[in-house]
Design a protein around this motif. Structure first.
Motif, PDB file in Angstrom:
ATOM      1  N   LEU A  89       0.828  -1.205   0.000  1.00 27.35           N
ATOM      2  CA  LEU A  89       0.000   0.000   0.000  1.00 27.35           C
ATOM      3  C   LEU A  89       0.864   1.258   0.000  1.00 27.35           C
ATOM      4  CD1 LEU A  89      -2.736  -1.117   2.562  1.00 27.35           C
ATOM      5  CD2 LEU A  89      -2.989  -0.937   0.075  1.00 27.35           C
ATOM      6  N   GLU A  90       1.955   1.231   0.736  1.00 28.21           N
ATOM      7  CA  GLU A  90       2.854   2.388   0.752  1.00 28.21           C
ATOM      8  C   GLU A  90       3.470   2.611  -0.621  1.00 28.21           C
ATOM      9  OE1 GLU A  90       5.496   1.272   3.887  1.00 28.21           O
ATOM     10  OE2 GLU A  90       4.232   2.163   5.477  1.00 28.21           O
ATOM     11  N   TRP A  91       3.790   1.524  -1.329  1.00 24.82           N
ATOM     12  CA  TRP A  91       4.339   1.640  -2.683  1.00 24.82           C
ATOM     13  C   TRP A  91       3.292   2.194  -3.651  1.00 24.82           C
ATOM     14  CZ3 TRP A  91       3.107  -0.849  -7.340  1.00 24.82           C
ATOM     15  CH2 TRP A  91       4.016  -0.658  -8.386  1.00 24.82           C
ATOM     16  N   LEU A  92       2.064   1.706  -3.561  1.00 25.59           N
ATOM     17  CA  LEU A  92       0.991   2.216  -4.420  1.00 25.59           C
ATOM     18  C   LEU A  92       0.773   3.705  -4.180  1.00 25.59           C
ATOM     19  CD1 LEU A  92      -1.611  -0.687  -4.059  1.00 25.59           C
ATOM     20  CD2 LEU A  92      -0.229  -0.174  -6.093  1.00 25.59           C
ATOM     21  N   ASP A  93       0.870   4.127  -2.910  1.00 21.39           N
ATOM     22  CA  ASP A  93       0.723   5.551  -2.589  1.00 21.39           C
ATOM     23  C   ASP A  93       1.833   6.369  -3.244  1.00 21.39           C
ATOM     24  OD1 ASP A  93      -1.550   5.128  -1.044  1.00 21.39           O
ATOM     25  OD2 ASP A  93      -0.424   4.945   0.824  1.00 21.39           O
ATOM     26  N   ARG A  94       3.067   5.871  -3.146  1.00 25.90           N
ATOM     27  CA  ARG A  94       4.190   6.610  -3.738  1.00 25.90           C
ATOM     28  C   ARG A  94       4.058   6.703  -5.254  1.00 25.90           C
ATOM     29  NH1 ARG A  94       7.180   3.404  -0.107  1.00 25.90           N
ATOM     30  NH2 ARG A  94       7.924   2.071  -1.794  1.00 25.90           N
ATOM     31  N   GLU A  95       3.546   5.629  -5.860  1.00 22.96           N
ATOM     32  CA  GLU A  95       3.397   5.596  -7.318  1.00 22.96           C
ATOM     33  C   GLU A  95       2.109   6.253  -7.793  1.00 22.96           C
ATOM     34  OE1 GLU A  95       5.720   4.468  -9.456  1.00 22.96           O
ATOM     35  OE2 GLU A  95       7.006   4.233  -7.686  1.00 22.96           O
ATOM     36  N   LYS A  96       1.292   6.712  -6.843  1.00 26.91           N
ATOM     37  CA  LYS A  96       0.011   7.376  -7.153  1.00 26.91           C
ATOM     38  C   LYS A  96      -0.902   6.476  -8.001  1.00 26.91           C
ATOM     39  CE  LYS A  96       1.998  12.009  -6.769  1.00 26.91           C
ATOM     40  NZ  LYS A  96       1.585  12.092  -5.342  1.00 26.91           N
ATOM     41  N   ILE A  97      -0.988   5.234  -7.587  1.00 22.10           N
ATOM     42  CA  ILE A  97      -1.864   4.258  -8.240  1.00 22.10           C
ATOM     43  C   ILE A  97      -3.135   4.129  -7.397  1.00 22.10           C
ATOM     44  CG2 ILE A  97      -2.127   1.842  -8.923  1.00 22.10           C
ATOM     45  CD1 ILE A  97       0.912   1.778  -9.365  1.00 22.10           C
ATOM     46  N   ALA A  98      -4.271   4.343  -8.027  1.00 19.37           N
ATOM     47  CA  ALA A  98      -5.551   4.317  -7.305  1.00 19.37           C
ATOM     48  C   ALA A  98      -5.926   2.891  -6.917  1.00 19.37           C
ATOM     49  CB  ALA A  98      -6.646   4.928  -8.170  1.00 19.37           C
ATOM     50  N   TYR A  99      -6.503   2.738  -5.719  1.00 19.78           N
ATOM     51  CA  TYR A  99      -6.889   1.419  -5.231  1.00 19.78           C
ATOM     52  C   TYR A  99      -8.010   1.538  -4.212  1.00 19.78           C
ATOM     53  CZ  TYR A  99      -4.000   2.728  -1.178  1.00 19.78           C
ATOM     54  OH  TYR A  99      -3.479   3.384  -0.088  1.00 19.78           O
ATOM     55  N   LEU A 100      -8.536   0.416  -3.849  1.00 16.37           N
ATOM     56  CA  LEU A 100      -9.475   0.252  -2.737  1.00 16.37           C
ATOM     57  C   LEU A 100      -9.140  -1.074  -2.082  1.00 16.37           C
ATOM     58  CD1 LEU A 100     -13.320   0.759  -2.735  1.00 16.37           C
ATOM     59  CD2 LEU A 100     -12.358  -1.407  -1.946  1.00 16.37           C
ATOM     60  N   TYR A 101      -9.098  -1.110  -0.765  1.00 17.15           N
ATOM     61  CA  TYR A 101      -8.877  -2.408  -0.127  1.00 17.15           C
ATOM     62  C   TYR A 101      -9.970  -2.696   0.895  1.00 17.15           C
ATOM     63  CZ  TYR A 101      -6.601  -0.171   3.981  1.00 17.15           C
ATOM     64  OH  TYR A 101      -6.326   0.571   5.096  1.00 17.15           O
ATOM     65  N   ASP A 102     -10.232  -3.994   1.073  1.00 14.16           N
ATOM     66  CA  ASP A 102     -11.298  -4.452   1.952  1.00 14.16           C
ATOM     67  C   ASP A 102     -10.731  -5.128   3.188  1.00 14.16           C
ATOM     68  OD1 ASP A 102     -13.879  -3.949   0.522  1.00 14.16           O
ATOM     69  OD2 ASP A 102     -12.850  -5.124  -1.023  1.00 14.16           O
ATOM     70  N   GLY A 103     -11.196  -4.680   4.347  1.00 10.89           N
ATOM     71  CA  GLY A 103     -10.999  -5.435   5.564  1.00 10.89           C
ATOM     72  C   GLY A 103     -12.155  -6.408   5.711  1.00 10.89           C
ATOM     73  N   VAL A 104     -12.313  -6.981   6.873  1.00  9.10           N
ATOM     74  CA  VAL A 104     -13.409  -7.929   7.083  1.00  9.10           C
ATOM     75  C   VAL A 104     -14.753  -7.216   6.993  1.00  9.10           C
ATOM     76  CG1 VAL A 104     -14.466  -9.519   8.736  1.00  9.10           C
ATOM     77  CG2 VAL A 104     -11.973  -9.462   8.459  1.00  9.10           C
TER      78      VAL A 104
END
Length: 252
Positions: A89-104
Motif C-alpha cells: 500500500l505504501e508503494w501504491l501511494d508513492r506511485e500514485k496508483i488508485a486502489y481500494l482495499y477491503d478489511g473484514v
C-alpha cells in the motif's frame, strides 16, 4: 442440489440491484428444493445492498473466495500478511496508483482519486481511515488502474509471499487476494459436493467453479470453458433460470 450464482455480469448488471423478475426466478429454483449460494468479488457489505432481503441470510462467498458469510455476518476470511500488504500500500501511494482495499467489514480508498470510489460510496457506507484500517486484517486489494498491471504484479512478487490476481473484463481493474482465494476453494471449504452443484458465472474468477460443477452456465462471452456448458445472455437469463428450476425439480 446446490445452485451457485455469481452476481455482477451474471445476475446483476451495471452495478444495479437485482431485478425483481430475477429474484423471483431464483426463489422459484429454491422452492424446487435447491440450496442457493452467491459467490461474488464483492465483500459482504457491498453484496447485501444489491440482493433482496430474502437472500440476506444465505451463505455468501465474497472477495473472490477470501470471505465466507452467513446470516449477514462474516464467518471466515483469508487475509494478507500485515507487514507485507502495508508495504504494498505504501508503494501504491508513492506511485500514485488508485486502489481500494477491503478489511473484514470496513474498506479504505487511496488518496489518488478514482471514479469507482464514488460508486462504492453510493452503496451506503463511507470508507474508513486508510492508515488506521491497515492495522486490521486485509482481505482483498482492488487495483483500479489495469494499464499498470504488469508493473504492479512485478512489485507484488517482490513483497508478498503468495497471491492470486483476478482481472475484471470490461472494468479496467483487477483484484489481488491471498493465495488460493477462489470461489471453488471456498465452496469446498463449506463442504459442497460439486457433483451435486450447478454454477452460473461470467468472468475469470468463476472459471474454477464452473469447470468443477455438475452443470455450468456461462453468461456472456468473456470466458471459454474446457467442458460443455450452456451459454446465457442477458436477454435469455430468465428462461435459463426457469430451465434450472426444472432441472432441480427433476433431480429430486
Amino acid at each position: 442440489m446446490n445452485v451457485v450464482f455469481d452476481l455482477d455480469g451474471t445476475l446483476i448488471f451495471q452495478g444495479q440491484p437485482m431485478q425483481k423478475a430475477v429474484t423471483a426466478a431464483i426463489q422459484a429454483i429454491e422452492h424446487q428444493g435447491a440450496t442457493i449460494y452467491f459467490a461474488t468479488a464483492r465483500p459482504l457489505r457491498d453484496t447485501l445492498p444489491v440482493l433482496a432481503e430474502h437472500f440476506w441470510e444465505h451463505d455468501i462467498i465474497g472477495c473472490n473466495g477470501a470471505m465466507i458469510s452467513k446470516n449477514k455476518e462474516v464467518t471466515h476470511a483469508l487475509h494478507f500478511n500485515k507487514a507485507q500488504i502495508i508495504q504494498v500500500l505504501e508503494w501504491l501511494d508513492r506511485e500514485k496508483i488508485a486502489y481500494l482495499y477491503d478489511g473484514v467489514e470496513e474498506y479504505a480508498i487511496s488518496d489518488t482519486p478514482h471514479h469507482f470510489h464514488q460508486e462504492v460510496k453510493k452503496l451506503g457506507r463511507k470508507p474508513g481511515c486508510n492508515h488506521a484500517l491497515r492495522q486490521q486484517p486485509i482481505v482483498k486489494l482492488l487495483v483500479l488502474e489495469e494499464h499498470r498491471h504488469e508493473e504492479v504484479k512485478a512489485y507484488l512478487k517482490t513483497v508478498l509471499d503468495d497471491f492470486d490476481v483476478y482481472h475484471h473484463n470490461g472494468y479496467h481493474s483487477f483484484d489481488v487476494v491471498p493465495k488460493n482465494s477462489n470461489k471453488l476453494n471456498a465452496l469446498l471449504r463449506m463442504g459442497l459436493d460439486m457433483s451435486e452443484t450447478i454454477c452460473m458465472g461470467n468472468d475469470q474468477n468463476d472459471i474454477a467453479m464452473l469447470e468443477a460443477a455438475k452443470a455450468a452456465y456461462v453468461v456472456g462471452d468473456l470466458i471459454t470453458l474446457k467442458r460443455a456448458s450452456t451459454r446465457v445472455s442477458q436477454d435469455t437469463l430468465l428462461s435459463q433460470l426457469n430451465d434450472i428450476a426444472t432441472l432441480v425439480k427433476q433431480s429430486i
